[in-house]
Design a protein around this motif. Structure first.
Motif, PDB file in Angstrom:
ATOM      1  N   ARG A   1      -9.511  -2.368  -1.676  1.00 27.26           N
ATOM      2  CA  ARG A   1     -10.644  -3.270  -1.503  1.00 27.26           C
ATOM      3  C   ARG A   1     -11.749  -2.951  -2.508  1.00 27.26           C
ATOM      4  O   ARG A   1     -12.436  -3.846  -3.002  1.00 27.26           O
ATOM      5  CB  ARG A   1     -11.159  -3.195  -0.067  1.00 27.26           C
ATOM      6  N   THR A   2     -11.909  -1.673  -2.838  1.00 27.51           N
ATOM      7  CA  THR A   2     -12.892  -1.296  -3.855  1.00 27.51           C
ATOM      8  C   THR A   2     -12.482  -1.844  -5.208  1.00 27.51           C
ATOM      9  O   THR A   2     -13.315  -2.368  -5.963  1.00 27.51           O
ATOM     10  CB  THR A   2     -13.022   0.240  -3.930  1.00 27.51           C
TER      11      THR A   2
ATOM     12  N   SER B   1     -13.477   1.965  -9.588  1.00 31.81           N
ATOM     13  CA  SER B   1     -12.836   2.959  -8.734  1.00 31.81           C
ATOM     14  C   SER B   1     -13.638   4.241  -8.606  1.00 31.81           C
ATOM     15  O   SER B   1     -13.365   5.056  -7.727  1.00 31.81           O
ATOM     16  CB  SER B   1     -11.436   3.282  -9.282  1.00 31.81           C
TER      17      SER B   1
ATOM     18  N   THR C   1      -2.557  -4.428   6.191  1.00 31.07           N
ATOM     19  CA  THR C   1      -3.975  -4.078   6.126  1.00 31.07           C
ATOM     20  C   THR C   1      -4.230  -3.359   4.811  1.00 31.07           C
ATOM     21  O   THR C   1      -3.514  -2.415   4.449  1.00 31.07           O
ATOM     22  CB  THR C   1      -4.366  -3.165   7.295  1.00 31.07           C
TER      23      THR C   1
ATOM     24  N   GLU D   1       0.828  -1.195   0.000  1.00 31.46           N
ATOM     25  CA  GLU D   1       0.000   0.000   0.000  1.00 31.46           C
ATOM     26  C   GLU D   1       0.873   1.260   0.000  1.00 31.46           C
ATOM     27  O   GLU D   1       2.048   1.217   0.374  1.00 31.46           O
ATOM     28  CB  GLU D   1      -0.895   0.017   1.251  1.00 31.46           C
TER      29      GLU D   1
ATOM     30  N   ALA E   1     -17.515  -5.101  -2.395  1.00 34.71           N
ATOM     31  CA  ALA E   1     -16.371  -4.675  -1.597  1.00 34.71           C
ATOM     32  C   ALA E   1     -16.447  -5.186  -0.165  1.00 34.71           C
ATOM     33  O   ALA E   1     -15.418  -5.400   0.492  1.00 34.71           O
ATOM     34  CB  ALA E   1     -16.275  -3.150  -1.597  1.00 34.71           C
ATOM     35  N   GLU E   2     -17.680  -5.392   0.322  1.00 42.43           N
ATOM     36  CA  GLU E   2     -17.821  -5.835   1.707  1.00 42.43           C
ATOM     37  C   GLU E   2     -17.281  -7.244   1.921  1.00 42.43           C
ATOM     38  O   GLU E   2     -17.041  -7.675   3.057  1.00 42.43           O
ATOM     39  CB  GLU E   2     -19.295  -5.790   2.130  1.00 42.43           C
TER      40      GLU E   2
ATOM     41  N   ARG F   1      -9.707  -7.908   4.641  1.00 40.69           N
ATOM     42  CA  ARG F   1      -9.089  -6.652   5.085  1.00 40.69           C
ATOM     43  C   ARG F   1      -7.573  -6.741   5.134  1.00 40.69           C
ATOM     44  O   ARG F   1      -6.900  -5.727   5.316  1.00 40.69           O
ATOM     45  CB  ARG F   1      -9.638  -6.263   6.462  1.00 40.69           C
TER      46      ARG F   1
ATOM     47  N   ASP G   1      -5.943  -0.912   2.144  1.00 42.73           N
ATOM     48  CA  ASP G   1      -6.679   0.351   2.127  1.00 42.73           C
ATOM     49  C   ASP G   1      -8.023   0.162   1.431  1.00 42.73           C
ATOM     50  O   ASP G   1      -8.209  -0.764   0.628  1.00 42.73           O
ATOM     51  CB  ASP G   1      -5.887   1.430   1.378  1.00 42.73           C
ATOM     52  N   GLN G   2      -8.947   1.111   1.701  1.00 42.88           N
ATOM     53  CA  GLN G   2     -10.260   1.019   1.091  1.00 42.88           C
ATOM     54  C   GLN G   2     -10.217   1.059  -0.435  1.00 42.88           C
ATOM     55  O   GLN G   2     -10.938   0.302  -1.102  1.00 42.88           O
ATOM     56  CB  GLN G   2     -11.175   2.138   1.612  1.00 42.88           C
TER      57      GLN G   2
END
Length: 641
Positions: A176-177, A596, A170, A157, A186-187, A191, A172-173
């Motif tokens: 994950r998106t 995105s 971990t 990241e 995405a859920e 993580r 990043d959002q």
């Protein structure tokens, strides 16, 4: 390869992504053979993802043709999601076995993929062991890498240090998106992940970075021409003594040598280069084209253009008239009684009305990307057909399918209908979805219901545009029918279905999605099916009068220097287009695979259409509420068939 001083990483640019993949596979194969001839192992660092798929396909082909053995190959994959079982659909382990390892003669003991099942508290020890395995193998000879929009290499990241080693991180959002497409939302994306560190990757003796498509253009330019820093981990590759980026034309489009080659030296000032340079200059200095002066040209590196073509006024006028000629209110041409002296002739203006086919990769791309033009074509009297190339069934939320199944059960109960088979299907769907596990593939019954939901929405959207039901064609191309994100390769059957429709309709205009930044790759595959079909039909008598136009909108937009037909929209047409998009209720509010850009599709489309109109206005053209842009395909456009 380039010696451009702006580029801190050597680049090779290919017209087609498949050619780049073949070149990479050839280098890997040469390494394997040379190491085998010396009695040594070839140690490869590998990655999953869309970019290396064709590399693995070519390596498998070489092996199956008896041209390459993997008996001396040792592999280390760069990352794995955590937690993740190796047999899960989204696991890197499963990806690698399905695309490569199961099809070659590699020793399973020589395959190393980070273990997504290791307990968190044991991850430091495990990661140190993974590093030791790499050292024990003698280090990585060749590391293959992809890149995402944040500049990841591996799953490092932003903020990852240059010397980082294999570790649990971990996600990043944004990461994950980006991965949501693979995980059905995405859920469902884990993580955490285990990834080789930046330092681990840079230890490889040779690094090949793959990037394809316009969606990678910005980050490629930043990686190759920007300054190195932890906020974009891929920029650390600039420090590697033997790194090369292999790009297709689209991914290379923001490099200076492609976007502004006049800043690097002499160029051939043809019409296309001149148009791009003048539009870039006008936008850069904030002036309308006709207001540009000799000083503007001289101060921004365009002295050679002035020298080649005379005064700024003459250049400005030529580019302005060219841009002005793209604005067309009658995209299908005018009937005789509407033609006026001085009208710019379009393609085959002698034919009116025209038969038109709008190809839509997913059931909503037609109205999202060219809904205004679609409405205009119908209102102006043309015979408009829409061909929905895929069902779009994987992009429907489970709760929507469950709602429809419950409606069927309630309907039968309410009206006392004895529909045993119908109720049985509804009951199966209800039970399946209530007990469905994360990432589990849908059953055939569920997929069919989801497909019917998308089909019904497409029908309603088309009706808003005035297209009759009889002119809607649901192709359900076979390549898409896998029930999962990963699709089959395009086949002769897919192309044949498309050819049959073209020969049935014999259109004068074909509209196809050129939105190649679609993260799922469906747009690219669907466009390839259309263009291959056009090549097959090119000697048919009807094809001589046919024009192929490519639209965009859902994922990106054509730039003004690219647009060859700009269809202006009134505020009323923008509103009608929005209503048509709204009919796709399963994609409204929150799409299952948004990519995105987290805006709703109608918001993306309106913003992009309004921005195109704004750019035309600021260049000195008429001011419109919105513009939909199109580029004509003539067989020479750099689109992979």
């Amino acid at each position: 390869m380039t010696t451009n001083p702006n580029e801190r990483i050597a680049c090779r640019i290919f017209s087609r992504a498949s050619d780049a993949s073949v070149a990479v596979a050839a280098e890997i194969a040469d390494l394997i053979r040379s190491q085998a001839a010396s009695g040594k192992n070839a140690v490869l660092g590998l990655v999953a993802g869309s970019s290396p798929v064709n590399v693995y396909t070519e390596l498998v082909r070489l092996h199956q043709n008896g041209e390459l053995s993997f008996a001396n190959v040792v592999t280390f994959n760069s990352d794995e999601y955590h937690p993740m079982q190796p047999t899960e659909l989204q696991s890197i382990s499963r990806f690698m076995h399905e695309h490569l390892f199961d099809h070659v003669d590699i020793d399973p003991a020589n395959v190393h993929i980070p273990d997504g099942t290791v307990a968190k508290e044991h991850s430091p020890t495990y990661c140190a062991h993974y590093e030791q395995l790499i050292r024990d193998a003698g280090g990585i000879d060749l590391q293959l890498l992809g890149i995402n929009r944040a500049g990841h290499i591996g799953l490092n990241e932003p903020g990852s240090d240059r010397g980082s080693r294999t570790r649990l991180i971990t996600l990043d959002q944004p990461t994950r998106t980006d991965a949501a497409s693979d995980f059905f939302g995405a859920e469902n994306v884990p993580r955490h992940a285990i990834t080789m560190g930046v330092g681990t990757l840079l230890d490889a003796r040779r690094v090949l970075l793959l990037a394809f498509g316009e969606g990678k253009a910005d980050i490629v330019a930043r990686t190759v021409e920007g300054y190195a820093g932890a906020n974009v981990p891929s920029t650390f590759l600039q420090d590697h003594p033997s790194v090369e980026a292999l790009l297709d034309d689209a991914a290379a489009s923001r490099l200076t040598r492609v976007q502004s080659p006049w800043l690097l030296g002499e160029v051939a000032w043809d019409d296309i280069t001149t148009r791009r340079a003048v539009i870039d200059l006008a936008e850069g200095v904030g002036k309308a084209i006709l207001k540009l002066t000799d000083a503007d040209y001289n101060e921004h590196g365009l002295q050679d253009l002035l020298a080649a073509h005379g005064s700024s006024y003459d250049i400005n006028l030529r580019v302005f008239r060219n841009l002005q000629s793209t604005i067309i209110g009658w995209p299908g041409g005018k009937p005789e009684h509407r033609k006026r002296p001085g009208d710019r002739p379009g393609h085959r203006d002698d034919i009116f009305p025209k038969r038109v086919i709008v190809f839509s990769p997913h059931p909503d791309d037609d109205v999202i990307s060219m809904g205004g033009t679609l409405i205009r074509l119908v209102d102006q009297g043309h015979d408009v057909h829409i061909a929905y190339q895929t069902s779009g069934n994987i992009a429907v939320f489970d709760e929507d399918a469950l709602r429809f199944a419950e409606f069927v059960e309630d309907f039968c109960t309410e009206f006392g209908i004895q529909a045993g088979g119908l109720e049985a299907i509804a009951h199966h769907v209800d039970e399946f979805l209530r007990n469905k596990k994360s990432g589990q593939l849908d059953s055939e019954e569920v997929l069919r219901i989801k497909g019917l939901i998308r089909r019904g929405e497409a029908r309603q959207g088309a009706r808003c545009c005035g297209v009759p039901d009889a002119n809607l064609h649901y192709l359900d191309l076979p390549f898409y029918q896998t029930g999962r994100i990963t699709k089959r390769p395009l086949s002769d059957e897919d192309v044949g279905i498309t050819v049959d429709l073209l020969r049935q309709i014999e259109p004068h205009q074909i509209y196809a999605a050129g939105d190649l930044s679609d993260p799922h790759g469906t747009h690219r595959t669907c466009l390839s099916a259309i263009l291959q079909a056009c090549v097959i039909c090119q000697n048919d008598p009807w094809y001589e009068a046919c024009a192929v136009w490519m639209y965009r909108g859902a994922w990106q937009e054509w730039a003004p220097h690219q647009i060859e037909m700009a269809v202006p929209l009134s505020p009323q047409e923008v509103a009608r287009k929005r209503v048509a998009i709204f009919k796709h209720e399963s994609q409204k509010d929150r799409a299952l695979f948004p990519g995105s850009d987290l805006r709703e599709f109608w918001q993306r489309a309106e913003a992009r259409n309004a921005d195109t109109a704004r750019r035309y206005d600021e260049l000195g053209l008429a001011e419109y509420a919105a513009i939909e842009g199109f580029v004509r395909w003539d067989g020479s456009t750099g689109i992979e068939l």
